[in-house]
Write an enzyme that holds these catalytic residues in place. Structure first.
Site, PDB file in Angstrom:
ATOM      1  N   GLY A 175      49.607 -14.916  44.801  1.00  0.00           N
ATOM      2  CA  GLY A 175      50.596 -15.752  45.459  1.00  0.00           C
ATOM      3  C   GLY A 175      51.182 -16.722  44.458  1.00  0.00           C
TER       4      GLY A 175
ATOM      5  CD  GLN B 124      51.453 -22.145  42.281  1.00  0.00           C
ATOM      6  OE1 GLN B 124      51.717 -21.365  43.193  1.00  0.00           O
ATOM      7  NE2 GLN B 124      50.390 -22.036  41.505  1.00  0.00           N
TER       8      GLN B 124
ATOM      9  CB  CYS C 250      45.346 -22.846  41.911  1.00  0.00           C
ATOM     10  SG  CYS C 250      47.076 -23.324  42.040  1.00  0.00           S
ATOM     11  CG  LEU C 251      48.490 -18.137  39.229  1.00  0.00           C
ATOM     12  CD1 LEU C 251      49.798 -17.391  39.439  1.00  0.00           C
ATOM     13  CD2 LEU C 251      47.579 -17.393  38.266  1.00  0.00           C
TER      14      LEU C 251
ATOM     15  CG  HIS D  83      46.134 -21.243  47.577  1.00  0.00           C
ATOM     16  ND1 HIS D  83      44.983 -21.760  47.026  1.00  0.00           N
ATOM     17  CD2 HIS D  83      47.071 -21.295  46.607  1.00  0.00           C
ATOM     18  CE1 HIS D  83      45.231 -22.115  45.765  1.00  0.00           C
ATOM     19  NE2 HIS D  83      46.492 -21.835  45.494  1.00  0.00           N
ATOM     20  CD  GLU D  84      50.401 -19.281  46.691  1.00  0.00           C
ATOM     21  OE1 GLU D  84      51.179 -20.118  46.166  1.00  0.00           O
ATOM     22  OE2 GLU D  84      49.392 -18.859  46.097  1.00  0.00           O
TER      23      GLU D  84
ATOM     24  CG  HIS E  62      50.968 -24.492  45.867  1.00  0.00           C
ATOM     25  ND1 HIS E  62      50.588 -25.403  44.897  1.00  0.00           N
ATOM     26  CD2 HIS E  62      50.192 -23.403  45.668  1.00  0.00           C
ATOM     27  CE1 HIS E  62      49.626 -24.884  44.157  1.00  0.00           C
ATOM     28  NE2 HIS E  62      49.355 -23.666  44.613  1.00  0.00           N
TER      29      HIS E  62
END
Length: 186
Positions: free
Chosen positions: A45, A50, A95-96, A137-138, A141
């Site tokens: 995702g 991000q 997480c990226l 999760h996304e 963000h």
């Protein structure tokens, strides 16, 4: 095109994002670039904050399952989670934007979400299991929240030096990142 991923500590990751409309500039290219970026970084995702954009856009692709069946792949524009239900379960998330940190996070297994897809078709979906977790999760963000906000105060204190190192760029990743507190060398 692969875009740099914004690292922990950048203020854009803590902003509640704004809705967009059909006239958002180069939206199709942006979505394509986000998928390229996510795949290159081996993510499932990616949310617009991000990559530095405070807009309500995120993508999900859980990849193939163990039987080779296609996974859950969608674009979410102006999403709103209407309901989270079921008994919360723990899963080790990463997480990226926060590389090399993983924590057990509690989330409910079912979500009801309304959103527009990349063709501006409105949907209201009930999603469960791993895709629901990735969506949550996304979605966090675009609401200005990170998975590290869900850990205990004690655990966050224990992670502080690692989080500070990430924001300063003192970490190696296989993908390009933008670090908010990286010192400029002359």
């Amino acid at each position: 095109m692969k875009l740099p991923i914004v690292a922990y500590g950048d203020p854009v990751l803590k902003k509640v994002c704004a809705d967009i409309d059909k006239d958002y500039p180069e939206l199709e290219k942006l979505i394509s670039d986000m998928f390229d970026t996510m795949y290159y970084a081996n993510g499932v995702g990616l949310a617009a904050p991000q990559i530095g954009l405070p807009i309500r856009l995120f993508i999900v692709d859980t990849g193939e399952d163990e039987d080779g069946n296609p996974g859950y792949k969608k674009v979410f524009i102006n999403a709103e989670i209407l309901e989270e239900t079921g008994e919360a379960w723990s899963f080790n998330e990463g997480c990226l934007s926060i590389p090399d940190i993983r924590e057990n996070i509690m989330r409910k297994p079912n979500v009801k979400i309304t959103y527009f897809d990349e063709n501006w078709v409105e949907h209201t979906d009930d999603v469960d299991g791993m895709p629901a977790r990735v969506i949550q999760h996304e979605y966090d963000h675009i609401e200005g929240k990170l998975f590290t906000d869900k850990v205990s105060v004690l655990r966050k204190t224990m992670l502080k030096s690692k989080l500070d190192a990430i924001s300063k760029g003192n970490i190696k990743t296989d993908y390009k990142m933008k670090f908010p507190n990286k010192s400029k060398k002359r």
